[in-house]
Scaffold this active site. Structure first.
Site, PDB file in Angstrom:
ATOM      1  N   HIS A 139       0.537  -1.353  -0.358  1.00 44.64           N
ATOM      2  CA  HIS A 139       0.068   0.119  -0.207  1.00 44.64           C
ATOM      3  C   HIS A 139       1.112   1.424  -0.348  1.00 44.64           C
ATOM      4  O   HIS A 139      -0.013   2.278  -1.141  1.00 44.64           O
ATOM      5  CB  HIS A 139      -0.808  -0.093   0.981  1.00 44.64           C
ATOM      6  CG  HIS A 139      -1.336  -1.011   1.567  1.00 44.64           C
ATOM      7  ND1 HIS A 139      -2.721  -1.382   0.313  1.00 44.64           N
ATOM      8  CD2 HIS A 139      -1.812  -1.902   2.268  1.00 44.64           C
ATOM      9  CE1 HIS A 139      -3.565  -2.660   0.650  1.00 44.64           C
ATOM     10  NE2 HIS A 139      -2.833  -3.080   1.537  1.00 44.64           N
ATOM     11  N   THR A 142      -6.085   7.454   6.533  1.00 48.53           N
ATOM     12  CA  THR A 142      -6.393   7.740   5.214  1.00 48.53           C
ATOM     13  C   THR A 142      -6.848   5.950   4.635  1.00 48.53           C
ATOM     14  O   THR A 142      -6.869   5.903   3.543  1.00 48.53           O
ATOM     15  CB  THR A 142      -5.544   8.256   5.138  1.00 48.53           C
ATOM     16  OG1 THR A 142      -4.720   7.989   4.833  1.00 48.53           O
ATOM     17  CG2 THR A 142      -5.856   9.943   5.202  1.00 48.53           C
ATOM     18  N   THR A 143      -6.475   5.130   5.650  1.00 50.59           N
ATOM     19  CA  THR A 143      -6.600   3.849   5.005  1.00 50.59           C
ATOM     20  C   THR A 143      -7.198   2.963   5.506  1.00 50.59           C
ATOM     21  O   THR A 143      -7.866   2.908   7.295  1.00 50.59           O
ATOM     22  CB  THR A 143      -5.167   2.795   5.228  1.00 50.59           C
ATOM     23  OG1 THR A 143      -4.491   2.843   6.315  1.00 50.59           O
ATOM     24  CG2 THR A 143      -3.943   3.688   4.094  1.00 50.59           C
ATOM     25  N   HIS A 174       5.529   7.283   6.747  1.00 54.42           N
ATOM     26  CA  HIS A 174       5.304   6.654   5.217  1.00 54.42           C
ATOM     27  C   HIS A 174       4.830   7.333   3.998  1.00 54.42           C
ATOM     28  O   HIS A 174       4.115   8.968   4.548  1.00 54.42           O
ATOM     29  CB  HIS A 174       3.682   5.845   5.296  1.00 54.42           C
ATOM     30  CG  HIS A 174       2.213   5.932   6.017  1.00 54.42           C
ATOM     31  ND1 HIS A 174       2.697   5.920   6.453  1.00 54.42           N
ATOM     32  CD2 HIS A 174       1.848   6.491   4.775  1.00 54.42           C
ATOM     33  CE1 HIS A 174       1.036   6.972   7.203  1.00 54.42           C
ATOM     34  NE2 HIS A 174       0.552   6.912   5.886  1.00 54.42           N
ATOM     35  N   HIS A 198       2.233   8.942   0.678  1.00 59.32           N
ATOM     36  CA  HIS A 198       1.017   8.936  -0.333  1.00 59.32           C
ATOM     37  C   HIS A 198       1.611   9.729  -1.944  1.00 59.32           C
ATOM     38  O   HIS A 198       1.911  10.506  -1.405  1.00 59.32           O
ATOM     39  CB  HIS A 198       0.594   8.968   0.008  1.00 59.32           C
ATOM     40  CG  HIS A 198      -0.479   8.619   1.056  1.00 59.32           C
ATOM     41  ND1 HIS A 198      -1.515   7.130   1.177  1.00 59.32           N
ATOM     42  CD2 HIS A 198      -0.155   8.664   2.779  1.00 59.32           C
ATOM     43  CE1 HIS A 198      -1.501   7.517   2.223  1.00 59.32           C
ATOM     44  NE2 HIS A 198      -0.725   8.196   3.428  1.00 59.32           N
TER      45      HIS A 198
END
Ligand SMILES: *[C@@H]1O[C@H](CO)[C@@H](O)[C@H](O)[C@H]1NC(C)=O
Length: 372
Positions: free
Chosen positions: A90, A224-225, A115, A117
């Site tokens: 992801h 957001t996941t 992480h 995006h």
């Protein structure tokens, strides 16, 4: 044929039972059959009313004078242990040691992981999750922390209100290589497939953040996941961070959502969630939107100085052009009269005459200068 269908059904049923019994329906993607619109089916909180990301409408934000500058704690004390960089299918992720944290929030928060995006590199910049006045950036960094004052660990905190605090950094493409991001991006080639991990030299996580940690937006939202827990105190810094176009391209093109050995691996792209409704939430800002909106005093003075320099520069250029045109017309006269520059000394008298004829020009320039 019937047998094949029967087998498929059996496999699906056993898969479903597996999912049911473990209580963890894990498969989700950003697009397709398990894409964003389907998330609420398996993860009910994804259909909640305080979801992330959001668009920050700067005409509707509320200034909160009590929001202080944020201070990363221990980000620079990365020690001698390497970091672990992984592709989880992801995103790319680095777990962070819990001695790292952030001050300036209502509670003490300890670091958990960071992480990114991003988009797919085609067309206008997309890829960030949050947008400001409907403008998405090219990518977004999230540094995730949990509330270590109220909760004993991340698994306890992640479902509770104010259990998590995420620092969001909007990333855009520029000309220069960002050395801090090189610490991550240089190793993407080693984790191209989902499930791969690599040890990388530890580095100061603070260098990934913008320099201005005093101006940000604050609101309450969610992961957001999936499972989209509504437990996140969000901070979105107004200052964007720049990485080079080729660094961005690496992020957008190096990774796959498929496991190693996949014959036709699918790219890991567009791993950003669509904008969620704000509903009745308020977005706060740590800086006053009235005086100078999104510019600091330094930037404003830079713009004023820049503007002045621009005007002066323009005046100089105009003057130069006027002068050049005038001297060129003098040369036209000269070239017909004398073929070689060496003859100049002989023609001193004529030169002097020409100079005197061009003298009125100087007066005109003086007039020009006095005009503004
Ligand atoms: C987290 O804390 C809770 C409550 O103290 C505890 O029951 C649980 O085992 C802890 N989980 C982990 C993964 O340490």
């Amino acid at each position: 044929m019937d047998l094949v269908i029967w087998l498929d059904v059996a496999v699906l049923l056993s898969l479903w039972q597996c999912v049911e019994s473990t209580g963890a329906a894990k498969e989700w993607t950003y697009a397709g059959a398990t894409g964003q619109s389907e998330w609420p089916v398996f993860f009910p909180e994804c259909g909640g009313s305080s979801q992330s990301p959001i668009n920050v409408d700067t005409s509707k934000i509320h200034y909160d004078a009590s929001l202080p500058e944020l201070r990363p704690l221990g980000y620079e004390q990365y020690g001698h242990e390497p970091f672990t960089l992984s592709n989880n299918g992801h995103t790319v992720e680095i777990p962070l040691p819990s001695w790292m944290g952030v001050a300036g929030l209502p509670w003490h928060f300890s670091a958990v992981q960071l992480h990114l995006h991003w988009g797919n590199g085609v067309g206008v910049a997309t890829g960030s999750e949050h947008s400001i006045d409907d403008q998405r950036a090219s990518a977004e960094l999230h540094v995730v922390h949990y509330n270590s004052e109220l909760y004993s660990n991340i698994s306890e905190a992640k479902t509770q209100g104010n259990g998590l605090a995420v620092l969001a950094v909007l990333i855009e493409a520029g000309e220069e290589t960002n050395q801090a991001y090189t610490n991550i991006l240089n190793y993407l080639g080693r984790i191209r497939y989902a499930g791969q991990k690599v040890l990388i030299p530890a580095f100061n996580v603070g260098t990934l953040l913008p320099s201005d940690l005093s101006r940000y937006f604050r609101y309450s939202g969610s992961l957001t996941t999936p499972p989209c827990h509504e437990s996140v105190l969000w901070t979105i810094f107004i200052e964007k961070v720049k990485i080079s176009h080729s660094q961005l391209l690496k992020l957008e093109t190096m990774l796959y959502i498929s496991r190693p050995g996949s014959a036709n691996p699918k790219p890991l792209q567009d791993n950003y969630r669509s904008t969620q409704p704000l509903n009745n939430r308020t977005v706060l800002s740590s800086f006053t939107p009235v005086s100078g909106n999104i510019y600091t005093a330094g930037e404003i003075s830079a713009m004023v100085v820049g503007g002045l320099c621009g005007c002066v520069g323009l005046a100089v250029i105009v003057r130069f052009i006027v002068k050049t045109i005038r001297s060129m017309s003098s040369w036209d006269v000269l070239s017909s009269v004398r073929p070689h520059p060496q003859q100049r000394t002989k023609d001193t008298a004529r030169d002097m005459a020409l100079r005197t004829t061009s003298d009125p020009g100087t007066n005109e320039e003086a007039n020009l200068q006095s005009k503004p």
